[in-house]
Design a protein around this motif. Structure first.
Motif, short mmCIF file in Angstrom:
data_model
loop_
_atom_site.label_atom_id
_atom_site.label_comp_id
_atom_site.label_asym_id
_atom_site.label_seq_id
_atom_site.Cartn_x
_atom_site.Cartn_y
_atom_site.Cartn_z
N ARG A 1 -8.99 38.63 -38.74
CA ARG A 1 -9.43 38.25 -37.40
C ARG A 1 -10.45 39.26 -36.85
N ASP A 2 -10.27 40.54 -37.15
CA ASP A 2 -11.24 41.55 -36.72
C ASP A 2 -12.60 41.31 -37.34
N ALA A 3 -12.61 40.98 -38.63
CA ALA A 3 -13.88 40.72 -39.33
C ALA A 3 -14.53 39.45 -38.81
N ALA A 4 -13.73 38.45 -38.46
CA ALA A 4 -14.30 37.21 -37.92
C ALA A 4 -14.92 37.43 -36.54
N GLU A 5 -14.26 38.23 -35.72
CA GLU A 5 -14.78 38.50 -34.38
C GLU A 5 -16.03 39.37 -34.43
N ARG B 1 -13.37 33.32 -40.90
CA ARG B 1 -12.76 32.19 -40.18
C ARG B 1 -12.27 31.11 -41.13
N ASP B 2 -13.00 30.89 -42.23
CA ASP B 2 -12.55 29.91 -43.22
C ASP B 2 -11.27 30.37 -43.91
N LEU B 3 -11.17 31.65 -44.19
CA LEU B 3 -9.97 32.18 -44.85
C LEU B 3 -8.77 32.20 -43.91
N LEU B 4 -9.02 32.31 -42.61
CA LEU B 4 -7.93 32.28 -41.64
C LEU B 4 -7.25 30.91 -41.60
N GLN B 5 -7.94 29.86 -42.00
CA GLN B 5 -7.34 28.53 -42.05
C GLN B 5 -6.39 28.40 -43.24
N LEU B 6 -6.55 29.26 -44.24
CA LEU B 6 -5.72 29.19 -45.45
C LEU B 6 -4.57 30.19 -45.46
N THR B 7 -4.70 31.28 -44.75
CA THR B 7 -3.69 32.34 -44.78
C THR B 7 -3.51 32.91 -43.39
N THR B 8 -2.55 33.79 -43.25
CA THR B 8 -2.31 34.43 -41.96
C THR B 8 -3.28 35.59 -41.78
N ASN B 9 -3.23 36.20 -40.63
CA ASN B 9 -4.10 37.33 -40.33
C ASN B 9 -3.57 38.57 -41.06
N VAL B 10 -4.08 38.83 -42.25
CA VAL B 10 -3.61 39.94 -43.07
C VAL B 10 -4.64 41.06 -43.06
N SER B 11 -4.20 42.23 -43.44
CA SER B 11 -5.08 43.37 -43.60
C SER B 11 -6.00 43.13 -44.80
#
Length: 106
Positions: free
Chosen positions: A16-20, A41-51
């Motif tokens: 989420r930090d990288a997307a923002e 943002r595309d990867l956030l649709q597939l997985t949770t907000n991970v480090s």
């Protein structure tokens, strides 16, 4: 000044930090030298907000089918780069229905 370890940099940064921040994630296979770029943002649709230090081992190279040689780097997009970089975009997510059979006595 010595370079900081890349894993330490990624440990405090999440998807989420990288997307923002408007960054790209560059995943590279060190075995066959194939590079993939993704929008966070595309990867956030597939997985949770991970480090981001935990994210590299979730990828598998499509060319050599290896997982243990993947490395991840955060890339900031600069002025002349849009239109020149190849980026993978998420088009849709499909689910596969797989039947599981069990033999029983009538």
């Amino acid at each position: 000044m010595p370079e900081m370890n890349e894993a330490k940099k990624l440990r405090g940064w999440s998807l989420r930090d990288a997307a923002e921040a408007g960054q790209l994630l560059e995943v590279r296979c060190q075995f066959c030298r194939r590079t993939y770029r993704f929008f966070p943002r595309d990867l956030l649709q597939l997985t949770t907000n991970v480090s981001l230090d935990r994210l590299a081992n979730r990828f598998r190279c499509e060319r050599c089918n290896r997982r243990d040689y993947m490395s991840l780097k955060v890339v900031q997009i600069w002025g002349s780069e849009p239109g020149k970089l190849t980026v993978r975009r998420l088009v849709r997510v499909t689910s596969v229905k797989k039947p599981i059979w069990e033999d029983g006595v009538l």
